[in-house]
Design an enzyme around this catalytic site. Sequence first.
Site, PDB file in Angstrom:
ATOM      1  N   LYS A  66     -21.292  13.537   3.370  1.00 56.24           N
ATOM      2  CA  LYS A  66     -20.814  14.556   4.281  1.00 56.24           C
ATOM      3  C   LYS A  66     -21.426  14.851   5.494  1.00 56.24           C
ATOM      4  O   LYS A  66     -21.415  15.567   6.552  1.00 56.24           O
ATOM      5  CB  LYS A  66     -21.409  16.135   3.608  1.00 56.24           C
ATOM      6  N   ARG A 100     -31.226  -5.054  -9.894  1.00 59.42           N
ATOM      7  CA  ARG A 100     -32.702  -5.289  -9.912  1.00 59.42           C
ATOM      8  C   ARG A 100     -33.554  -4.511  -9.212  1.00 59.42           C
ATOM      9  O   ARG A 100     -34.381  -3.873  -9.673  1.00 59.42           O
ATOM     10  CB  ARG A 100     -33.083  -6.564  -9.585  1.00 59.42           C
ATOM     11  N   THR A 101     -33.563  -4.154  -8.012  1.00 56.02           N
ATOM     12  CA  THR A 101     -34.359  -3.441  -7.131  1.00 56.02           C
ATOM     13  C   THR A 101     -34.387  -2.087  -7.682  1.00 56.02           C
ATOM     14  O   THR A 101     -35.667  -1.447  -8.156  1.00 56.02           O
ATOM     15  CB  THR A 101     -34.190  -3.445  -5.818  1.00 56.02           C
ATOM     16  N   HIS A 113     -37.168  -6.674   3.119  1.00 55.10           N
ATOM     17  CA  HIS A 113     -37.296  -6.529   1.744  1.00 55.10           C
ATOM     18  C   HIS A 113     -38.567  -6.600   1.103  1.00 55.10           C
ATOM     19  O   HIS A 113     -38.674  -7.405   0.233  1.00 55.10           O
ATOM     20  CB  HIS A 113     -36.005  -7.202   0.987  1.00 55.10           C
ATOM     21  N   ARG A 165     -32.971   2.091  -0.363  1.00 51.89           N
ATOM     22  CA  ARG A 165     -32.273   1.011   0.092  1.00 51.89           C
ATOM     23  C   ARG A 165     -31.343   1.531   1.000  1.00 51.89           C
ATOM     24  O   ARG A 165     -30.641   2.686   0.626  1.00 51.89           O
ATOM     25  CB  ARG A 165     -31.608   0.049  -0.930  1.00 51.89           C
TER      26      ARG A 165
HETATM   27  C1  NCD Z   1     -31.576  -8.998  -2.670  1.00 49.83           C
HETATM   28  C2  NCD Z   1     -31.383  -7.973  -1.629  1.00 49.83           C
HETATM   29  O1  NCD Z   1     -30.746  -7.057  -1.831  1.00 49.83           O
HETATM   30  O2  NCD Z   1     -31.705  -8.468  -0.443  1.00 49.83           O
HETATM   31  N1  NCD Z   1     -31.484  -8.828  -3.792  1.00 49.83           N
HETATM   32  C3  NCD Z   1     -32.565  -8.153  -4.544  1.00 49.83           C
HETATM   33  O3  NCD Z   1     -32.904  -7.043  -4.162  1.00 49.83           O
HETATM   34  N2  NCD Z   1     -33.022  -8.669  -5.572  1.00 49.83           N
HETATM   35  C4  NCD Z   1     -30.799 -10.660  -2.444  1.00 49.83           C
HETATM   36  C5  NCD Z   1     -29.418 -10.454  -2.384  1.00 49.83           C
HETATM   37  O4  NCD Z   1     -28.934  -9.366  -2.308  1.00 49.83           O
HETATM   38  O5  NCD Z   1     -29.015 -11.286  -1.940  1.00 49.83           O
END
Ligand code: NCD
Length: 303
Positions: free
Chosen positions: A80, A51-52, A129, A101
């Site tokens: 590397k 999703r993100t 997040h 991320r």
């Molecule tokens: C979440 C995350 O990555 O923290 N997912 C997301 O980005 N919607 C929640 C999860 O991974 O449980």
Amino acid sequence: MRSLIDILELSTEELDSLLATADDIIANPQKYAHKCDGKKLATLFFEPSTRTRLSFEAAMYELGGNVLGFSEAQSSSAAKGESVADTAKTVSCYADIIAMRHPKEGAPLVASMNASIPVINAGDGGHNHPTQTLADLLTIHREKGHFDNLTVGLCGDLKFGRTVHSLISALRRYNNVKFVFISPNELKIPSYVKESLKKEGIKYTETTDLEAVMPELDILYMTRVQRERFFNEEDYLRLKDSYILTPEKLTNAKADLSILHPLPRVNEISVAIDNDPRACYFKQVLYGKFMRMALILMLLEVE
Ligand code: NCD
């Protein structure tokens, strides 16, 4: 130039303005279709995501911009031994904005200190997040119309769940919000969070029993047990199915409860609930894209 690493970097006025922009994008998508013509978003994902990453990419495309990036650490020069700081300096030569991320807490902050373009934290370890929180806030706002006076239940892995930590930071600033923390004893909300709530006189309770508190809740935020943050598999296996929301467990819930989940869902919500009008988690996915569009416009200072 501004980045977004922690949700608290946005004032409540700025959150209101992002919510208003997202509502306007939903109502008038055409108005926004060329706002980012010629701009590039780099998605630097050192950890898995559906999703993100895809919602950041869809957001940039819907603004008329373009996207470049990688979706696993192994396909980048991190494999590397390149530092996050050097990666950030490099990508600043190619793109206008970064969404990152990373499994290490603080990595997006380090990137933002070294990049010459805005950096958005798309999840750092078990820490924060903020853009998931933007999705959560738009969902709550569209469902309830306000944030004040809500009783918000957060259920599951409150220790490692970064979405929970960011959502609490955002909601605690509104009036008379009450938190109900529902988790196994091993996965309780960190004590630094509780201490800071106590200091500000914000009401919270802790329990292991979801059904007992169900009737009080206006929002129920379910979360996955964060397998990748566990030190041993046995503990994960023992705790993973601590909470499974089924239609029976909603018997005593409010008729206007809103059920959220940042997803991915593993087992925490029975699919039998997906068609219940109180289930908001797929709307939440869609709203996340609109909030990311609003955020990109803000950070790129597009009128
Ligand atoms: C979440 C995350 O990555 O923290 N997912 C997301 O980005 N919607 C929640 C999860 O991974 O449980």
